[in-house]
Design a protein around this motif. Structure first.
Motif, PDB file in Angstrom:
ATOM      1  N   HIS A 241       9.588   8.290   0.990  1.00  0.00           N
ATOM      2  CA  HIS A 241       9.015   7.025   0.598  1.00  0.00           C
ATOM      3  C   HIS A 241      10.195   6.174   0.507  1.00  0.00           C
ATOM      4  O   HIS A 241      10.645   5.544  -0.408  1.00  0.00           O
ATOM      5  CB  HIS A 241       8.254   6.860  -0.641  1.00  0.00           C
ATOM      6  CG  HIS A 241       7.200   7.896  -0.848  1.00  0.00           C
ATOM      7  ND1 HIS A 241       6.079   7.907  -0.055  1.00  0.00           N
ATOM      8  CD2 HIS A 241       7.156   8.847  -1.475  1.00  0.00           C
ATOM      9  CE1 HIS A 241       5.418   8.733  -0.592  1.00  0.00           C
ATOM     10  NE2 HIS A 241       6.173   9.566  -1.605  1.00  0.00           N
TER      11      HIS A 241
ATOM     12  N   ARG B 243      -1.820   8.249 -11.355  1.00  0.00           N
ATOM     13  CA  ARG B 243      -2.494   9.337 -10.731  1.00  0.00           C
ATOM     14  C   ARG B 243      -4.123   9.214 -10.532  1.00  0.00           C
ATOM     15  O   ARG B 243      -4.615   9.281  -9.544  1.00  0.00           O
ATOM     16  CB  ARG B 243      -2.126  10.712 -11.028  1.00  0.00           C
ATOM     17  CG  ARG B 243      -0.859  11.191 -10.678  1.00  0.00           C
ATOM     18  CD  ARG B 243      -0.455  12.606 -10.856  1.00  0.00           C
ATOM     19  NE  ARG B 243      -0.721  12.972 -12.333  1.00  0.00           N
ATOM     20  CZ  ARG B 243       0.133  13.003 -13.389  1.00  0.00           C
ATOM     21  NH1 ARG B 243       1.306  12.708 -12.943  1.00  0.00           N
ATOM     22  NH2 ARG B 243      -0.018  13.349 -14.605  1.00  0.00           N
TER      23      ARG B 243
ATOM     24  N   ARG C  98      -8.658   5.248  -5.688  1.00  0.00           N
ATOM     25  CA  ARG C  98      -8.597   4.673  -4.472  1.00  0.00           C
ATOM     26  C   ARG C  98      -8.951   5.428  -3.371  1.00  0.00           C
ATOM     27  O   ARG C  98      -9.701   4.959  -2.390  1.00  0.00           O
ATOM     28  CB  ARG C  98      -7.272   4.004  -4.113  1.00  0.00           C
ATOM     29  CG  ARG C  98      -6.828   2.837  -5.215  1.00  0.00           C
ATOM     30  CD  ARG C  98      -5.780   2.159  -4.516  1.00  0.00           C
ATOM     31  NE  ARG C  98      -4.507   3.185  -4.673  1.00  0.00           N
ATOM     32  CZ  ARG C  98      -3.611   3.259  -5.626  1.00  0.00           C
ATOM     33  NH1 ARG C  98      -3.753   2.279  -6.464  1.00  0.00           N
ATOM     34  NH2 ARG C  98      -2.739   3.826  -5.744  1.00  0.00           N
ATOM     35  N   ALA C  99      -8.515   6.768  -3.331  1.00  0.00           N
ATOM     36  CA  ALA C  99      -8.917   7.721  -2.479  1.00  0.00           C
ATOM     37  C   ALA C  99     -10.461   7.982  -2.287  1.00  0.00           C
ATOM     38  O   ALA C  99     -11.128   7.809  -1.142  1.00  0.00           O
ATOM     39  CB  ALA C  99      -8.264   8.997  -2.623  1.00  0.00           C
TER      40      ALA C  99
ATOM     41  N   ASP D 149       4.211   9.477  -7.608  1.00  0.00           N
ATOM     42  CA  ASP D 149       5.113  10.552  -7.319  1.00  0.00           C
ATOM     43  C   ASP D 149       6.334  10.087  -8.170  1.00  0.00           C
ATOM     44  O   ASP D 149       7.230  10.862  -8.691  1.00  0.00           O
ATOM     45  CB  ASP D 149       5.523  10.789  -5.824  1.00  0.00           C
ATOM     46  CG  ASP D 149       3.995  11.375  -5.455  1.00  0.00           C
ATOM     47  OD1 ASP D 149       3.235  11.869  -6.161  1.00  0.00           O
ATOM     48  OD2 ASP D 149       3.766  11.117  -4.190  1.00  0.00           O
TER      49      ASP D 149
ATOM     50  N   GLN E 264     -12.007   4.838  -0.757  1.00  0.00           N
ATOM     51  CA  GLN E 264     -11.965   4.671   0.812  1.00  0.00           C
ATOM     52  C   GLN E 264     -12.879   5.892   1.335  1.00  0.00           C
ATOM     53  O   GLN E 264     -13.623   5.373   2.349  1.00  0.00           O
ATOM     54  CB  GLN E 264     -10.482   5.325   1.240  1.00  0.00           C
ATOM     55  CG  GLN E 264      -9.645   4.007   0.853  1.00  0.00           C
ATOM     56  CD  GLN E 264      -9.880   2.839   1.540  1.00  0.00           C
ATOM     57  OE1 GLN E 264     -10.424   2.659   2.503  1.00  0.00           O
ATOM     58  NE2 GLN E 264      -9.669   1.653   0.817  1.00  0.00           N
TER      59      GLN E 264
ATOM     60  N   ARG F 169       0.785  -1.179   0.066  1.00  0.00           N
ATOM     61  CA  ARG F 169      -0.023   0.039  -0.035  1.00  0.00           C
ATOM     62  C   ARG F 169       0.751   1.184   0.082  1.00  0.00           C
ATOM     63  O   ARG F 169       0.534   2.440  -0.629  1.00  0.00           O
ATOM     64  CB  ARG F 169      -0.843  -0.055   1.261  1.00  0.00           C
ATOM     65  CG  ARG F 169      -1.846   1.086   1.208  1.00  0.00           C
ATOM     66  CD  ARG F 169      -2.889   1.043   2.477  1.00  0.00           C
ATOM     67  NE  ARG F 169      -3.385  -0.156   2.670  1.00  0.00           N
ATOM     68  CZ  ARG F 169      -3.255  -0.931   3.682  1.00  0.00           C
ATOM     69  NH1 ARG F 169      -2.150  -0.779   4.456  1.00  0.00           N
ATOM     70  NH2 ARG F 169      -3.651  -2.176   3.804  1.00  0.00           N
ATOM     71  N   ALA F 170       2.120   1.193   0.812  1.00  0.00           N
ATOM     72  CA  ALA F 170       2.759   2.339   0.841  1.00  0.00           C
ATOM     73  C   ALA F 170       3.489   2.557  -0.564  1.00  0.00           C
ATOM     74  O   ALA F 170       3.524   3.891  -1.038  1.00  0.00           O
ATOM     75  CB  ALA F 170       3.943   2.284   1.860  1.00  0.00           C
TER      76      ALA F 170
ATOM     77  N   ARG G 242      -4.808   6.303  -8.130  1.00  0.00           N
ATOM     78  CA  ARG G 242      -4.750   6.796  -6.746  1.00  0.00           C
ATOM     79  C   ARG G 242      -5.877   7.612  -6.416  1.00  0.00           C
ATOM     80  O   ARG G 242      -6.182   7.497  -5.233  1.00  0.00           O
ATOM     81  CB  ARG G 242      -3.289   7.636  -6.788  1.00  0.00           C
ATOM     82  CG  ARG G 242      -3.146   8.004  -5.199  1.00  0.00           C
ATOM     83  CD  ARG G 242      -1.650   8.533  -4.851  1.00  0.00           C
ATOM     84  NE  ARG G 242      -1.293   9.729  -5.830  1.00  0.00           N
ATOM     85  CZ  ARG G 242      -0.451  10.470  -5.588  1.00  0.00           C
ATOM     86  NH1 ARG G 242       0.707   9.955  -4.950  1.00  0.00           N
ATOM     87  NH2 ARG G 242      -0.124  11.343  -6.548  1.00  0.00           N
TER      88      ARG G 242
ATOM     89  N   GLU H  71       1.193   4.039  -2.954  1.00  0.00           N
ATOM     90  CA  GLU H  71       0.663   5.400  -2.710  1.00  0.00           C
ATOM     91  C   GLU H  71       1.807   6.438  -3.418  1.00  0.00           C
ATOM     92  O   GLU H  71       1.471   7.454  -3.942  1.00  0.00           O
ATOM     93  CB  GLU H  71       0.107   5.751  -1.556  1.00  0.00           C
ATOM     94  CG  GLU H  71      -0.852   5.197  -0.812  1.00  0.00           C
ATOM     95  CD  GLU H  71      -1.913   5.907  -1.602  1.00  0.00           C
ATOM     96  OE1 GLU H  71      -1.887   6.895  -1.896  1.00  0.00           O
ATOM     97  OE2 GLU H  71      -2.973   4.941  -1.639  1.00  0.00           O
ATOM     98  N   ALA H  72       3.132   5.899  -3.206  1.00  0.00           N
ATOM     99  CA  ALA H  72       4.317   6.540  -3.647  1.00  0.00           C
ATOM    100  C   ALA H  72       4.549   6.593  -5.096  1.00  0.00           C
ATOM    101  O   ALA H  72       5.411   7.099  -5.629  1.00  0.00           O
ATOM    102  CB  ALA H  72       5.466   6.230  -3.103  1.00  0.00           C
TER     103      ALA H  72
END
Length: 335
Positions: free
Chosen positions: A217, A282, A288-289, A187, A292, A179-180, A285, A183-184
């Motif tokens: 990260h 992007r 996904r946000a 970027d 949630q 997951r980390a 991501r 998310e990174a």
């Protein structure tokens, strides 16, 4: 059967002696607690020694900007490896049939040391044996009214827990790490597009992006640093990228690796391909946000029904209940 009876008598004698000598019982419990605590700290969170740092997987030291990543120098094997070697001489730790699968899972969790598989199975063995034994010795002292049947049942439950808790912890660590990285990753792609458009090659871009992401990260920076080191060691770009995909185990990274390999083979523009892929990452991501955020009302339903709704019903119904108790019930009783 005679051995079991003798063992039960010996255990009853020992338990009676410990009950009659509370100071000695306290020392025994303190010793077991300290011993198990040291084993747990050394196994799960002991990142102080060189062996534990190597097993933690983040043994890549990324230098200042523009410098190449390098491997940390590691000292000799310590007490933990000696303990595992001693256990392995008497008990076969590694399941050879699932060794490659477990090795891949440990790498995805960040444990990339050469002895990671042996350490994992050693931790499972120690927890499977230590937890029920600790309860068998300490349980009658803490709860003297507990009968032998309950002690055996709880010891069996602890044995099963010690067997499956490391696997559950490993799966949770893999999920958190993925997951980390997910998310990174957008970027990192944006920074890689900037590097490529500025004139850097793809190999140098991995090094540069890994150096830039060290603080924000670290998990993704370690993986990019490993790619840079493999390329410097002479591996082909396709092999280094496939290793990156296998170490992380994410669909986003798999598609990124496939994109780079195909662009390299077909001779298309890597900068344009990275730009399109970064936009897609992007968008994912953001989706996904939003997912949630859309799950929050459903998740809030449970605490709302359990805690807030009873309070609201009580506040609304309390005046009516008071009126019934004061007026209606006495009137019905003829008072």
């Amino acid at each position: 059967m005679n051995y079991m009876q003798k063992g039960a008598e010996l255990y009853a004698t020992l338990a009676q002696w410990l009950i009659n000598n509370p100071s000695s019982a306290f020392l025994v419990v303190l010793f077991l607690a300290v011993f198990l605590g040291i084993l747990g700290i050394a196994a799960m969170s002991g990142n102080r020694g060189s062996v534990s740092r190597r097993l933690a997987g983040d043994s890549i030291s990324i230098g200042a900007l523009g410098r190449a990543p390098r491997l940390r120098q590691e000292s000799k094997e310590g007490f933990w490896n000696s303990l595992i070697a001693g256990i392995e001489k008497r008990v076969p730790l590694v399941d050879e049939a699932n060794r490659s699968t477990m090795r891949r899972r440990l790498i995805q969790a960040g444990f990339m040391g050469p002895n990671a598989v042996r350490t994992y199975y050693a931790v499972r063995l120690i927890m499977t044996v230590a937890l029920p034994l600790a309860f068998v010795f300490v349980g009658p002292l803490v709860l003297p009214d507990m009968n032998n049947q309950k002690i055996i049942i709880i010891a069996m439950i602890l044995c099963v827990a010690g067997l499956y808790l490391p696997s559950s912890w490993l799966a949770r660590r893999i999920a958190n790490r993925q997951r980390a990285i997910a998310e990174a990753f957008p970027d990192a792609l944006d920074m890689m597009v900037v590097c490529v458009e500025a004139g850097l090659g793809l190999d140098a871009s991995f090094n540069r992006v890994g150096s830039e992401l060290t603080r924000s990260h670290p998990a993704l920076a370690t993986q990019l640093a490993l790619v840079s080191l493999e390329l410097r060691a002479g591996k082909s770009r396709s092999d280094a990228l496939r290793n990156l995909s296998e170490r992380i185990g994410l669909d986003e990274v798999n598609s990124f690796v496939t994109l780079l390999i195909q662009s390299d083979n077909l001779g298309t523009s890597i900068s344009q391909a990275l730009t399109v892929h970064a936009d897609e990452m992007r968008t994912k991501r953001m989706l996904r946000a939003e997912e949630q955020a859309n799950k929050l009302p459903v998740k809030l339903t449970i605490p709302l029904v359990l805690f807030i709704l009873p309070c609201m019903v009580t506040v609304i119904m309390l005046p009516a209940i008071i009126t019934i108790v004061r007026d209606i019930i006495p009137a019905l009783g003829g008072n």
